[in-house]
Structure formats: structure tokens, C-alpha cells
Design a protein around this motif. Structure first.
Motif, PDB file in Angstrom:
ATOM      1  N   SER C  14       0.839  -1.201   0.000  1.00  0.00           N
ATOM      2  CA  SER C  14       0.000   0.000   0.000  1.00  0.00           C
ATOM      3  C   SER C  14       0.874   1.252   0.000  1.00  0.00           C
ATOM      4  O   SER C  14       0.844   2.041   0.927  1.00  0.00           O
ATOM      5  CB  SER C  14      -0.905  -0.011   1.222  1.00  0.00           C
ATOM      6  OG  SER C  14      -0.138  -0.216   2.407  1.00  0.00           O
ATOM      7  N   ASN C  15       1.645   1.366  -1.077  1.00  0.00           N
ATOM      8  CA  ASN C  15       2.625   2.432  -1.205  1.00  0.00           C
ATOM      9  C   ASN C  15       2.277   3.255  -2.442  1.00  0.00           C
ATOM     10  O   ASN C  15       2.311   2.733  -3.555  1.00  0.00           O
ATOM     11  CB  ASN C  15       3.996   1.767  -1.344  1.00  0.00           C
ATOM     12  CG  ASN C  15       5.099   2.778  -1.463  1.00  0.00           C
ATOM     13  OD1 ASN C  15       4.850   3.940  -1.762  1.00  0.00           O
ATOM     14  ND2 ASN C  15       6.315   2.344  -1.249  1.00  0.00           N
ATOM     15  N   PRO C  16       1.960   4.530  -2.284  1.00  0.00           N
ATOM     16  CA  PRO C  16       1.535   5.333  -3.435  1.00  0.00           C
ATOM     17  C   PRO C  16       2.540   5.330  -4.585  1.00  0.00           C
ATOM     18  O   PRO C  16       2.160   5.551  -5.723  1.00  0.00           O
ATOM     19  CB  PRO C  16       1.396   6.744  -2.856  1.00  0.00           C
ATOM     20  CG  PRO C  16       1.190   6.558  -1.405  1.00  0.00           C
ATOM     21  CD  PRO C  16       1.937   5.311  -1.029  1.00  0.00           C
ATOM     22  N   GLU C  17       3.812   5.058  -4.288  1.00  0.00           N
ATOM     23  CA  GLU C  17       4.821   5.107  -5.346  1.00  0.00           C
ATOM     24  C   GLU C  17       4.681   4.016  -6.402  1.00  0.00           C
ATOM     25  O   GLU C  17       5.289   4.124  -7.468  1.00  0.00           O
ATOM     26  CB  GLU C  17       6.229   5.034  -4.740  1.00  0.00           C
ATOM     27  CG  GLU C  17       6.678   6.367  -4.188  1.00  0.00           C
ATOM     28  CD  GLU C  17       7.747   6.184  -3.144  1.00  0.00           C
ATOM     29  OE1 GLU C  17       8.664   5.393  -3.368  1.00  0.00           O
ATOM     30  OE2 GLU C  17       7.632   6.826  -2.078  1.00  0.00           O
ATOM     31  N   VAL C  18       3.914   2.972  -6.112  1.00  0.00           N
ATOM     32  CA  VAL C  18       3.773   1.934  -7.139  1.00  0.00           C
ATOM     33  C   VAL C  18       2.547   2.146  -8.024  1.00  0.00           C
ATOM     34  O   VAL C  18       2.346   1.416  -8.996  1.00  0.00           O
ATOM     35  CB  VAL C  18       3.748   0.504  -6.560  1.00  0.00           C
ATOM     36  CG1 VAL C  18       5.057   0.192  -5.866  1.00  0.00           C
ATOM     37  CG2 VAL C  18       2.579   0.297  -5.637  1.00  0.00           C
ATOM     38  N   LEU C  19       1.765   3.162  -7.720  1.00  0.00           N
ATOM     39  CA  LEU C  19       0.584   3.436  -8.556  1.00  0.00           C
ATOM     40  C   LEU C  19       0.962   3.575 -10.029  1.00  0.00           C
ATOM     41  O   LEU C  19       0.268   3.067 -10.911  1.00  0.00           O
ATOM     42  CB  LEU C  19      -0.096   4.732  -8.089  1.00  0.00           C
ATOM     43  CG  LEU C  19      -1.042   4.612  -6.885  1.00  0.00           C
ATOM     44  CD1 LEU C  19      -1.423   6.002  -6.366  1.00  0.00           C
ATOM     45  CD2 LEU C  19      -2.291   3.829  -7.279  1.00  0.00           C
ATOM     46  N   CYS C  20       2.071   4.260 -10.286  1.00  0.00           N
ATOM     47  CA  CYS C  20       2.467   4.493 -11.685  1.00  0.00           C
ATOM     48  C   CYS C  20       2.741   3.173 -12.411  1.00  0.00           C
ATOM     49  O   CYS C  20       2.412   3.023 -13.584  1.00  0.00           O
ATOM     50  CB  CYS C  20       3.665   5.428 -11.759  1.00  0.00           C
ATOM     51  SG  CYS C  20       5.111   4.852 -10.849  1.00  0.00           S
ATOM     52  N   GLY C  21       3.317   2.210 -11.708  1.00  0.00           N
ATOM     53  CA  GLY C  21       3.581   0.912 -12.317  1.00  0.00           C
ATOM     54  C   GLY C  21       2.307   0.150 -12.632  1.00  0.00           C
ATOM     55  O   GLY C  21       2.187  -0.508 -13.669  1.00  0.00           O
TER      56      GLY C  21
END
Ligand SMILES: Nc1ncnc2c1ncn2[C@@H]1O[C@H](COP(=O)(O)OP(=O)(O)O)[C@@H](O)[C@H]1O
Ligand SMILES: Nc1ncnc2c1ncn2[C@@H]1O[C@H](COP(=O)(O)OP(=O)(O)O)[C@@H](O)[C@H]1O
Lengths: 113, 143, 143, 113
Positions: C14-21
């Protein structure tokens, strides 16, 4: 990936759009070999302007086309390479073996290299 | 390898049709870590080639077999130059001895470019057999 | 639902940084199924919003918690009009009763748009609590 | 996502590139509120030409900017919206509430709407 053929007199131009990878490189290979080996078209041109990505399986299909054209003394031409497609061909060290032009006009007008 | 932080884990079947989705996932992950556009393209190519080889060689072209991919951010010697580690796991056949040597590029051969592309694109490409699984670890650091 | 074929399974934190992936993965999958560009953008938005809600609401903003996403190709009434099913699973809190109703859009409120975007973008958006997990199922068919 | 500020007399222009989502919308919000509430800049302009994607958390940050500008009788202006950003703002039914221009020249020259 979409591939469609425009057939002029003694020339076939394939317009390819989308990524060329293992999912569709067999279709590219088949289209090329049909045109060169079966229909004996003396000049087959690949319009790669719409191809933003190609991997080794795609390069392998182009190599099949090139080999068939050599066997049959036909010409096999590429044009409209994207930056990424050019990088991959460069990496394969095959860039110099292909007949490559910037655009369709040049691909159509040029005499054999 | 100092530290590793798992970013994303993908499970897929050995179906060429999902290659595009995996490519779509890895490019923005690499970009988010800080790789430039050319490096992102190189990493995307390396991963595509690795999965292609698993599908074609480890699974002999059979679809529906399991492939797992883990993306981790790693820190190397320089804290400000992180890297991306990609760990690919399959349950297919073990490579034949010397099979992974690869062939010299530049020859008119329809095949034999995948390993070359992977090694050119990544800093590290290591295959390991662990039990009934193949593990391919690829790492690239920001320069 | 006639048939379902799993294309890709993603596990992330649940880490916003992986949304782009995740966005990078879903767009080409939707495109490969046959969705047009605008639909691909809508599907990408819906999935982004759904994961954002899981991170913010189900997990209360805590990072490092598990999220699973499954992408399947589904056939609906028309064999030539397939669809994409996205199944999102988390182990976070159960939504409060009525929480998922959503708010009317068009008001100057910083928030309350996510559910609206999801419902506008997809044909079906259904939440289900199963044991200790939340399951969000979103489906869109090609028109 | 990258955000950088160009400060002219009484005007700040934020150049944003990359996707705006939950990973960075708090940074966008903070930049906007610092400029409007703390520095009391009377005109804050967002250059969104480099933003190919924005989600509801990004829209929420823009709404925070708009609300702050209203409180303070400042102007909050957007320009260079991509197709996708425009679609998302449309979907939020907030498109009409923002002051939006095509390009930087218009954003700088126009009097209050
Ligand atoms: N994942 C793998 N499992 C087993 N063998 C492999 C694997 N990857 C590559 N190989 C072997 O290495 C050879 C070279 O691979 P590569 O350079 O990708 O070219 P190609 O796949 O076109 O033959 C393959 O032909 C195969 O014999
Ligand atoms: N996955 C979820 N788990 C629990 N509650 C949720 C979830 N998604 C949405 N909600 C509830 O629904 C409300 C509206 O959600 P949404 O429309 O996405 O707007 P926002 O998240 O900005 O509040 C949230 O404020 C929250 O209370």
C-alpha cells in the motif's frame, strides 16, 4: 500490433503499428515470407513508423525477411524507424545489414543500394 | 547488496499476450526510481527478453505456466544512485549446460539475440537453479 | 459471466509510489483486449482510484500492507465484445455502512471524487466483504 | 512528478511535469498553499502541459488551490491541459469552476475572468 499490406505493381508495403514482440512476431514473419517466397514480390517494404517497440523476436522476423529476400534476389526495405527500434537494431549489430530509409518516398524511389 | 525494497510482484502465465502489460508496468517503475528514458527502454527490453526466453525455452512454448516477477529498489555503493532489481522465477526446465552462454551478435541469424540484449541492458544478469525453479536476477544501477 | 481468463496478477504494498507501475500495466492490457484509447484511460483512472482508496481508507494511509490485483479477460453476452475484469483484494478495514455511496460531483470539495470516477469509468463496480478481506470487482465491456 | 516555480512580479508560475497521483499530490497542494496563503501571491498559474495524467487526488489539490485563492481574492489559473487531464476535470464536473487558458501567453495576459 496491426499489419496491413498495400500492393503496388511489383512492390508490397506493409504498414505496421503497435509493439512487435513474441505475441505477434510470428504473424510478421508469416506476412513477409508469404510476400517474398510465395508471391515472389521483388520489393517488400516495411513501414515501421507506428512501431514504438520491437524486441529480439521482432528482429528475428525481420532477419527472416532479409534472408528470404537475399535467397530470391528481392529487395527488403525498412523505413520510419523509431528511436527505440533503431536502438534495438543497433544493439543487435544488424543495422548495417538492412536497407533502411527515412520515409516512404525514399523507400519507393531509391534504386537498389 | 545493501538494501532491497520490494515494489511490485507480478504473477502471470507463460502467455505472450501479457508481455505488453509487463512492459507497461516496468517502465514507470524504473522511471520512478530515477532512471532516464534510454535506461527505462533498456530495462524494459531486458525484461521482455527474459520472459520471452522463459516462455520459449524453460516452458518450451507452452502457455498457462506460472511466471513470477519481483521488482525491488536496491541501494548499491552510492546511496544517491539506487538501482532496480528484477527477479524472475519459473518452474520450467533447467537450461542445458552452456545454453546461457549466448551467441555473438551481428550475424544474420534469426535468433540468439535475447541474452545479448539482456546483458547489454543490465549491469548484472545471473541465472540460478533453486530446487525445481529457475531464478533469473537482473540488476541495473543509475549511473 | 460466461468465461474468465486470468491475464495477470499483481501483488503490491500500500505504497503510493507503485501506482504508476500499476497504471503502466493496465493500459496495455486493456488495449490488447481491444479497448480504444479513451476507454483505456478510463480503466486506468478507475484502477488508480480504487487502489488510492484502499491505501487511504481501508489501510488508513499505512504503507507496507498487501494489495492484490487480478486482471481477467471476460466474455459477456456478445462473444465479439469481450471485457476486462479487475479484482482488487485487500486485508484492511471494512467500509463503514453507507461509506461507499459516494458524493455528488461538481462541488468545490477537496475529495469525494474517487468513487464517482470509478463508477463513471466502469460498467460494474461492486464491493464485497469476504472474511477479513475486501474484494472490489470492476468490469468494463467493449462497446 | 516534478514541480518547479518561476517567480515574476506578483505572479508565480508552477511548471509541473509527470503524473499527478497520490504519490505526489500532497507536494502539489503544499506548493500551492505556500504560494497563496503564506506568500500571498495574487496570481498563481499552473503550467500543466507536461502532465499527461491526473487523478482525483490531484484534482483535490487543485481544488485546494482554487479555494485558497477565493478566500484570499487571488487568482488561480491553469493552462496547457492535456486531453486526459481535461477529461478527468470534465468527469469531476469542476471544469467550469477553474480559470483555464490554452497557453502561457493567455494565462499571463488575461484580465480576471
Ligand atoms: N530461460 C531459459 N531457459 C533455458 N534455456 C534458455 C533460456 N534462455 C535462453 N536459453 C538458451 O539460450 C539460447 C540463447 O538465447 P537467446 O539469446 O535469448 O536467443 P533465442 O532465444 O532467440 O535462441 C536459447 O536458444 C536457449 O537454448
Ligand atoms: N476502499 C475503501 N474502504 C473504506 N472506505 C472507503 C473505500 N473507498 C471509499 N471509501 C469511503 O468512501 C468515501 C468516498 O470515497 P471517494 O469518492 O473515493 O472520495 P475520497 O476518497 O476523496 O473521500 C471515502 O471518504 C471513504 O469514507
Amino acid at each position: 500490433m496491426q499489419i496491413s499490406a498495400r500492393r503496388l505493381e511489383n512492390i508490397t508495403i506493409f504498414d505496421v503499428t503497435g509493439d512487435i514482440d513474441l505475441a505477434n512476431s510470428p504473424a510478421v514473419r508469416k506476412a513477409l515470407l508469404t510476400e517474398l517466397r510465395e508471391k515472389k514480390i521483388p520489393r517488400v517494404i516495411m513501414n515501421l513508423q507506428g512501431v514504438k517497440y520491437i524486441d529480439s523476436s521482432g528482429i528475428a522476423s525481420l532477419v527472416e525477411g532479409l534472408k528470404a529476400s537475399r535467397d530470391l534476389q528481392a529487395r527488403f526495405i525498412l523505413f520510419g524507424l523509431s528511436k527505440s527500434a533503431r536502438e534495438v537494431l543497433q544493439l543487435s549489430r544488424l543495422l548495417k545489414l538492412f536497407e533502411i530509409y527515412e520515409n516512404e518516398e525514399q523507400a519507393l524511389s531509391n534504386e537498389s543500394a | 547488496m545493501a538494501r532491497r525494497r520490494l515494489l511490485l510482484r507480478l504473477q502471470l502465465h507463460s502467455n505472450p499476450e501479457v508481455l505488453c502489460g509487463v512492459r507497461g508496468a516496468v517502465a514507470p517503475i524504473a522511471s520512478a526510481i530515477g532512471f532516464g528514458e534510454e535506461d527505462c527502454r533498456a530495462i524494459t527490453l531486458a525484461l521482455d527478453e527474459a520472459i520471452t526466453n522463459v516462455i520459449r525455452h524453460a516452458y518450451g512454448g507452452k502457455t498457462g505456466r506460472e511466471i513470477e516477477i519481483r521488482f525491488s529498489k536496491v541501494n548499491g555503493a552510492h546511496a544517491d544512485k539506487p538501482g532496480l532489481e528484477i527477479l524472475l522465477t519459473d518452474r520450467g526446465a533447467e537450461p542445458k549446460p552452456d545454453a546461457l552462454k549466448g551467441l555473438p551478435p551481428g550475424e544474420l541469424r534469426s535468433g540468439g539475440l535475447g541474452l545479448h540484449f539482456m546483458r547489454q541492458s543490465m549491469d548484472t544478469v545471473v541465472h540460478k537453479r533453486v530446487g525445481a525453479t529457475n531464478r533469473l536476477r537482473m540488476i541495473k544501477f543509475i549511473r
